[in-house]
Scaffold this motif. Structure first.
Motif, PDB file in Angstrom:
ATOM      1  N   GLN A 193      19.415  -1.423   5.130  1.00  0.00           N
ATOM      2  CA  GLN A 193      18.533  -2.544   5.441  1.00  0.00           C
ATOM      3  C   GLN A 193      18.939  -3.785   4.649  1.00  0.00           C
ATOM      4  O   GLN A 193      19.038  -4.886   5.201  1.00  0.00           O
TER       5      GLN A 193
ATOM      6  N   SER B 180      12.598  -5.388   3.111  1.00  0.00           N
ATOM      7  CA  SER B 180      11.893  -4.102   3.106  1.00  0.00           C
ATOM      8  C   SER B 180      10.420  -4.316   3.408  1.00  0.00           C
ATOM      9  O   SER B 180       9.841  -5.329   3.030  1.00  0.00           O
ATOM     10  N   THR B 181       9.831  -3.337   4.075  1.00  0.00           N
ATOM     11  CA  THR B 181       8.404  -3.346   4.335  1.00  0.00           C
ATOM     12  C   THR B 181       7.757  -2.357   3.381  1.00  0.00           C
ATOM     13  O   THR B 181       8.226  -1.231   3.244  1.00  0.00           O
TER      14      THR B 181
ATOM     15  N   PHE C 141       4.523  -0.095   2.298  1.00  0.00           N
ATOM     16  CA  PHE C 141       3.335   0.548   2.840  1.00  0.00           C
ATOM     17  C   PHE C 141       2.565   1.204   1.703  1.00  0.00           C
ATOM     18  O   PHE C 141       3.161   1.638   0.718  1.00  0.00           O
TER      19      PHE C 141
ATOM     20  N   THR D  52       2.613   6.271   5.223  1.00  0.00           N
ATOM     21  CA  THR D  52       3.676   6.569   6.195  1.00  0.00           C
ATOM     22  C   THR D  52       3.682   8.050   6.569  1.00  0.00           C
ATOM     23  O   THR D  52       3.992   8.398   7.705  1.00  0.00           O
TER      24      THR D  52
END
Length: 195
Positions: free
Chosen positions: A13, A20-21, A23, A28
């Motif tokens: 990525q 980056s995401t 959470f 997740t």
């Protein structure tokens, strides 16, 4: 110089310039479980990604987003709703999980499923024997070199269906083979090589 390397998903990525995401912890895992149960991101809902990426001629994430959403404008809302519905089901059941239910689940996993998983060869022999109207028995440990049991007096080996793809690894088995494939709710059995 190293000739083999490993790239993590985060490194890939980063190398592609995609942020980056983040959470919340455990979210997740819950969303993956909900998605799996709801089958929300299956090809019939969101398209066959491996084929779509071959059709895509762009280079950037933004181009991919624009192209994909033009081709499948309802995919994300439909998949998201399916996942939300399943999360609601999970929320409902989480309140029903107590020590009694957990102990029941652990017992089923350790005692029942372990036994079934380790003894399924006998179940296969028993089922095929009943279809062929024969007696069956398991091989003794002394006999068990390539023989798992007997149908009547015929020695039988029981192998996973993937065994047929591993020709280089195959030992020389000179007896009939019953093939099986573990599937979601059981085992597919192929005994077409017999007799």
């Amino acid at each position: 110089m190293k000739k083999r390397i490993f790239l993590t998903s985060n490194e890939i990525q980063n190398l592609l310039g995609i942020p980056s995401t983040v959470f919340p912890k455990y979210s997740t895992q819950i969303l993956n479980l909900a998605n799996q149960n709801a089958q929300a991101t299956r090809p019939k809902v969101v398209g066959q990604m491996s084929e779509l990426i071959k059709e895509f001629s762009g280079k950037t994430l933004q181009e991919w987003e624009d192209w994909y959403l033009k081709k499948h404008p309802e995919a994300i809302p439909i998949a998201s709703q399916k996942i939300l519905d399943m999360v609601e089901n999970l929320k409902d059941v989480i309140n029903k999980i107590d020590m009694s239910l957990i102990e029941k689940w652990v017992y089923d996993l350790i005692i029942v499923k372990s036994f079934v998983g380790l003894k399924f060869q006998e179940a296969i022999l028993k089922k095929v024997a009943s279809i062929l109207n024969l007696d069956y028995c398991l091989a003794t440990p002394e006999e068990a070199k390539g023989i798992d049991g007997y149908l009547g007096k015929t020695p039988i080996s029981i192998k996973p269906s993937s065994y047929t793809n591993k020709a280089a690894l195959r030992e020389n088995i000179s007896v009939s083979i019953i093939y099986y494939e573990k599937v979601k709710n059981g085992i597919k059995i192929d005994f077409s090589e017999l007799f």
